[in-house]
Design a protein around this motif. Structure first.
Motif, PDB file in Angstrom:
ATOM      1  N   GLU A 353       0.844  -1.276  -0.041  1.00 45.28           N
ATOM      2  CA  GLU A 353       0.062  -0.116   0.105  1.00 45.28           C
ATOM      3  C   GLU A 353       0.891   1.298  -0.110  1.00 45.28           C
ATOM      4  O   GLU A 353       0.563   2.216  -0.623  1.00 45.28           O
ATOM      5  CB  GLU A 353      -0.810  -0.105   1.380  1.00 45.28           C
ATOM      6  N   GLU A 354       1.851   1.183   0.736  1.00 46.78           N
ATOM      7  CA  GLU A 354       2.935   2.495   0.742  1.00 46.78           C
ATOM      8  C   GLU A 354       3.468   2.748  -0.503  1.00 46.78           C
ATOM      9  O   GLU A 354       3.569   3.626  -0.833  1.00 46.78           O
ATOM     10  CB  GLU A 354       4.030   2.121   2.015  1.00 46.78           C
ATOM     11  N   THR A 355       3.876   1.701  -1.316  1.00 43.70           N
ATOM     12  CA  THR A 355       4.321   1.443  -2.662  1.00 43.70           C
ATOM     13  C   THR A 355       3.577   2.275  -3.396  1.00 43.70           C
ATOM     14  O   THR A 355       3.795   3.317  -4.447  1.00 43.70           O
ATOM     15  CB  THR A 355       4.796   0.457  -3.087  1.00 43.70           C
ATOM     16  N   LEU A 356       2.230   2.000  -3.547  1.00 47.05           N
ATOM     17  CA  LEU A 356       1.439   2.586  -4.445  1.00 47.05           C
ATOM     18  C   LEU A 356       1.273   4.084  -4.149  1.00 47.05           C
ATOM     19  O   LEU A 356       0.814   4.869  -4.930  1.00 47.05           O
ATOM     20  CB  LEU A 356      -0.265   1.951  -4.245  1.00 47.05           C
ATOM     21  N   ALA A 357       1.350   4.442  -2.957  1.00 46.04           N
ATOM     22  CA  ALA A 357       1.040   5.595  -2.239  1.00 46.04           C
ATOM     23  C   ALA A 357       2.118   6.508  -2.897  1.00 46.04           C
ATOM     24  O   ALA A 357       2.040   7.767  -3.268  1.00 46.04           O
ATOM     25  CB  ALA A 357       0.738   5.767  -0.956  1.00 46.04           C
ATOM     26  N   VAL A 358       3.501   6.043  -2.618  1.00 50.74           N
ATOM     27  CA  VAL A 358       4.683   6.723  -3.044  1.00 50.74           C
ATOM     28  C   VAL A 358       4.653   7.079  -4.691  1.00 50.74           C
ATOM     29  O   VAL A 358       5.097   8.207  -4.868  1.00 50.74           O
ATOM     30  CB  VAL A 358       5.960   6.005  -2.636  1.00 50.74           C
ATOM     31  N   ARG A 359       4.254   6.032  -5.372  1.00 48.17           N
ATOM     32  CA  ARG A 359       4.206   6.270  -6.744  1.00 48.17           C
ATOM     33  C   ARG A 359       3.076   7.128  -7.256  1.00 48.17           C
ATOM     34  O   ARG A 359       3.457   8.025  -8.228  1.00 48.17           O
ATOM     35  CB  ARG A 359       4.014   4.754  -7.350  1.00 48.17           C
ATOM     36  N   ARG A 360       2.054   7.209  -6.614  1.00 45.81           N
ATOM     37  CA  ARG A 360       1.166   8.257  -6.878  1.00 45.81           C
ATOM     38  C   ARG A 360       1.858   9.528  -6.491  1.00 45.81           C
ATOM     39  O   ARG A 360       1.662  10.557  -7.316  1.00 45.81           O
ATOM     40  CB  ARG A 360      -0.243   7.985  -6.065  1.00 45.81           C
ATOM     41  N   TYR A 361       2.326   9.654  -5.330  1.00 48.09           N
ATOM     42  CA  TYR A 361       2.949  10.786  -5.095  1.00 48.09           C
ATOM     43  C   TYR A 361       3.843  11.369  -6.054  1.00 48.09           C
ATOM     44  O   TYR A 361       4.362  12.738  -6.407  1.00 48.09           O
ATOM     45  CB  TYR A 361       3.633  10.848  -3.710  1.00 48.09           C
ATOM     46  N   ALA A 362       5.074  10.462  -6.709  1.00 45.73           N
ATOM     47  CA  ALA A 362       5.831  10.652  -7.593  1.00 45.73           C
ATOM     48  C   ALA A 362       5.264  11.263  -8.845  1.00 45.73           C
ATOM     49  O   ALA A 362       5.951  12.100  -9.437  1.00 45.73           O
ATOM     50  CB  ALA A 362       6.652   9.527  -7.840  1.00 45.73           C
ATOM     51  N   ARG A 363       4.218  10.621  -9.418  1.00 42.33           N
ATOM     52  CA  ARG A 363       3.456  10.975 -10.641  1.00 42.33           C
ATOM     53  C   ARG A 363       2.979  12.476 -10.402  1.00 42.33           C
ATOM     54  O   ARG A 363       3.017  13.407 -11.157  1.00 42.33           O
ATOM     55  CB  ARG A 363       2.389  10.018 -10.942  1.00 42.33           C
ATOM     56  N   SER A 364       2.515  12.813  -9.259  1.00 39.64           N
ATOM     57  CA  SER A 364       1.930  14.151  -8.943  1.00 39.64           C
ATOM     58  C   SER A 364       2.788  15.099  -9.109  1.00 39.64           C
ATOM     59  O   SER A 364       2.972  16.229  -9.423  1.00 39.64           O
ATOM     60  CB  SER A 364       1.325  14.189  -7.565  1.00 39.64           C
ATOM     61  N   LEU A 365       4.248  14.770  -8.400  1.00 32.73           N
ATOM     62  CA  LEU A 365       5.264  15.676  -8.522  1.00 32.73           C
ATOM     63  C   LEU A 365       5.867  15.912  -9.801  1.00 32.73           C
ATOM     64  O   LEU A 365       6.378  17.242 -10.229  1.00 32.73           O
ATOM     65  CB  LEU A 365       6.471  15.015  -7.829  1.00 32.73           C
ATOM     66  N   GLN A 366       5.602  14.872 -10.775  1.00 36.23           N
ATOM     67  CA  GLN A 366       6.308  15.415 -12.115  1.00 36.23           C
ATOM     68  C   GLN A 366       5.457  16.232 -12.657  1.00 36.23           C
ATOM     69  O   GLN A 366       6.007  16.930 -13.818  1.00 36.23           O
ATOM     70  CB  GLN A 366       6.197  13.981 -12.889  1.00 36.23           C
ATOM     71  N   GLU A 367       4.290  16.577 -12.629  1.00 34.05           N
ATOM     72  CA  GLU A 367       3.498  17.619 -13.118  1.00 34.05           C
ATOM     73  C   GLU A 367       4.258  19.156 -12.914  1.00 34.05           C
ATOM     74  O   GLU A 367       3.811  19.980 -13.400  1.00 34.05           O
ATOM     75  CB  GLU A 367       2.271  17.715 -12.621  1.00 34.05           C
ATOM     76  N   HIS A 368       5.275  19.032 -11.984  1.00 34.14           N
ATOM     77  CA  HIS A 368       5.799  20.451 -11.375  1.00 34.14           C
ATOM     78  C   HIS A 368       7.039  20.489 -11.921  1.00 34.14           C
ATOM     79  O   HIS A 368       8.033  21.447 -11.526  1.00 34.14           O
ATOM     80  CB  HIS A 368       5.817  20.764  -9.929  1.00 34.14           C
ATOM     81  N   THR A 369       7.505  19.784 -12.903  1.00 36.08           N
ATOM     82  CA  THR A 369       8.878  19.814 -13.428  1.00 36.08           C
ATOM     83  C   THR A 369       9.126  21.229 -14.005  1.00 36.08           C
ATOM     84  O   THR A 369       8.122  21.863 -14.803  1.00 36.08           O
ATOM     85  CB  THR A 369       9.117  18.912 -14.587  1.00 36.08           C
ATOM     86  N   PRO A 370      10.110  21.796 -13.873  1.00 37.06           N
ATOM     87  CA  PRO A 370      10.603  23.188 -14.350  1.00 37.06           C
ATOM     88  C   PRO A 370      11.052  23.310 -15.911  1.00 37.06           C
ATOM     89  O   PRO A 370      11.397  24.179 -16.332  1.00 37.06           O
ATOM     90  CB  PRO A 370      11.741  23.676 -13.497  1.00 37.06           C
ATOM     91  N   PHE A 371      11.217  21.913 -16.530  1.00 40.04           N
ATOM     92  CA  PHE A 371      11.746  21.851 -17.619  1.00 40.04           C
ATOM     93  C   PHE A 371      10.829  21.852 -18.794  1.00 40.04           C
ATOM     94  O   PHE A 371       9.613  21.606 -18.491  1.00 40.04           O
ATOM     95  CB  PHE A 371      12.486  20.385 -17.803  1.00 40.04           C
ATOM     96  N   LYS A 372      11.298  22.607 -19.979  1.00 35.31           N
ATOM     97  CA  LYS A 372      10.331  22.628 -20.987  1.00 35.31           C
ATOM     98  C   LYS A 372       9.800  21.352 -21.745  1.00 35.31           C
ATOM     99  O   LYS A 372       8.903  20.949 -22.363  1.00 35.31           O
ATOM    100  CB  LYS A 372      10.634  23.650 -22.167  1.00 35.31           C
ATOM    101  N   HIS A 373      10.718  20.343 -21.613  1.00 36.13           N
ATOM    102  CA  HIS A 373      10.897  19.010 -22.151  1.00 36.13           C
ATOM    103  C   HIS A 373      11.603  18.060 -21.229  1.00 36.13           C
ATOM    104  O   HIS A 373      12.759  18.549 -20.522  1.00 36.13           O
ATOM    105  CB  HIS A 373      11.146  18.997 -23.633  1.00 36.13           C
ATOM    106  N   ARG A 374      11.312  16.951 -21.283  1.00 32.01           N
ATOM    107  CA  ARG A 374      12.255  15.984 -20.786  1.00 32.01           C
ATOM    108  C   ARG A 374      12.642  14.783 -21.802  1.00 32.01           C
ATOM    109  O   ARG A 374      12.079  14.420 -22.565  1.00 32.01           O
ATOM    110  CB  ARG A 374      11.424  14.981 -19.746  1.00 32.01           C
ATOM    111  N   ASP A 375      14.106  14.779 -21.901  1.00 29.43           N
ATOM    112  CA  ASP A 375      14.910  13.772 -22.684  1.00 29.43           C
ATOM    113  C   ASP A 375      14.925  12.352 -22.110  1.00 29.43           C
ATOM    114  O   ASP A 375      14.662  12.104 -21.052  1.00 29.43           O
ATOM    115  CB  ASP A 375      16.385  14.209 -22.936  1.00 29.43           C
TER     116      ASP A 375
END
Length: 375
Positions: A353-375
């Motif tokens: 359950e913790e792993t699922l929560a951490v992965r959801r959290y990581a996906r939400s953080l990816q929305e805040h990347t400062p980069f114009k694009h990711r290689d």
């Protein structure tokens, strides 16, 4: 015939034999670093760190080893298992002592099961489990193994993940301007403004390796370290003698970023350098100039990595504010063997359950990347 031995000090293991088990690219598993913690007063019994290093021998040849400690608490580990300890207490059981494989006070990814081959690594894990049973420990833990090492753990060692924030050069950044060119306008402007404030204040920086550091440099950096821990109400674990030890035993691995202003050093960051990675560990300052923290802890380190051709900068655990400065969410790992089958089954479900929560959290953080694009 293979012999298993546990040692209460790395002084009992020859440095050359220990260091022959790893490629030397991660300074935290070097004999010099680990033994230095012991010899220079950083592992205090009242803080629950008792060295208990696992080793395998074939005759006089060391074939596998793991830095390990008997723990009476979870202080200085950065993999939080307080809920597990509470669950044990609720059932009238002792969670401590436990065995921990890792590097004290250092939430950095690196090799943990040092071995000549996969067979010796597997035998080392079995030996750790047997030792935990012999000592009637609740559990054994391996914190911050590499992703490849984590993937090789057998069933029964429960997996956990967490998120840190790491800088990685995709290969085309040659200097800081090239790094910023991949940012969106808002974040690029913010970083330039932060750096400009420090420059306008007249602050200059020195990059000092261990073999170039003066005694004054080391004492000033240690003073900043003490100040930071005092400001946050924490007890400092490292000693000035340990910092001096690093400067002489790992002279090119120790990297200090020192900020000078009006004739004195007002801030500093202590880092260690590996094969392709810079590890940020501690910082401190006697002045609260605007932008000084970000410049000292992050931008100077990025500049250094770009100049030196390092691919990764791990600035330390936690801190979502690092995302806006180019440090993106990165998974880190740990493994846990629980002696009691009933608790192992319950904690396995909890970990899923913790792993699922951490992965959801990581996906939400990816929305805040400062980069114009990711290689």
């Amino acid at each position: 015939m293979t012999a298993v031995r546990f040692f209460s000090s790395l002084a009992n293991v020859p440095a050359l034999a220990w260091d022959a088990l790893h490629d030397g690219r991660n300074p935290f598993v070097s004999h010099a670093f680990l033994h230095g913690l012991e010899a220079q007063g950083c592992l205090r019994e009242e803080w629950g760190w008792t060295p208990h290093h696992a080793t395998l021998w074939e005759g006089d040849l060391l074939v596998a080893a793991a830095p390990g400690y008997l723990k009476e608490n979870s202080h200085g580990e950065f993999v939080f298992d307080h809920a597990w300890a509470h669950a044990y207490a609720q059932h009238g059981l002792d969670y401590y002592p436990k065995w921990l494989g890792g590097v004290p006070y250092s939430p950095v990814t690196g090799p943990r099961l040092l071995a000549l081959d996969h067979g010796h690594r597997a035998l080392l894990l079995t030996s750790i489990q047997d030792e935990a049973l012999r000592l009637n420990l609740s559990s054994a833990h391996i914190n911050f193994p590499t992703p490849a090492e984590d993937a090789g753990f057998p069933e029964g060692w429960l997996p956990r993940i967490d998120v840190q924030y790491h800088w990685r050069n995709p290969g085309h950044w040659r200097d800081f301007d090239g790094f910023l060119a991949d940012f969106d306008h808002k974040h690029r402007k913010n970083i330039r403004q932060e750096r400009a404030k420090v420059q306008r204040a007249g602050v200059t920086f020195r990059v000092v390796h261990g073999d170039d550091a003066s005694e004054t440099d080391l004492q000033v950096m240690f003073g900043f370290y003490l100040r930071t821990f005092r400001d946050y109400g924490n007890s400092p674990a490292l000693t000035l003698q340990f910092l001096q030890h690093l400067a002489t035993s790992l002279p090119r691995n120790l990297v200090l970023f020192l900020a000078d202003h009006q004739g004195r050093t007002i801030a500093g960051a202590l880092c260690l350098r590996g094969g392709d990675t810079l590890y940020g560990r501690y910082w401190g300052a006697e002045s609260a100039l605007p932008g000084l923290h970000f410049e000292t802890c992050y931008y100077q380190g990025i500049d250094y990595c770009l100049r030196e051709g390092l691919k990764i900068f791990e600035p330390g655990a936690q801190g979502e504010h690092k995302i806006a400065r180019g440090f993106l969410p990165t998974f880190v790992y740990s493994r846990h063997w629980i002696a009691r089958p009933d608790f192992s089954a319950a904690l396995a479900a909890w970990s899923r359950e913790e792993t699922l929560a951490v992965r959801r959290y990581a996906r939400s953080l990816q929305e805040h990347t400062p980069f114009k694009h990711r290689d």
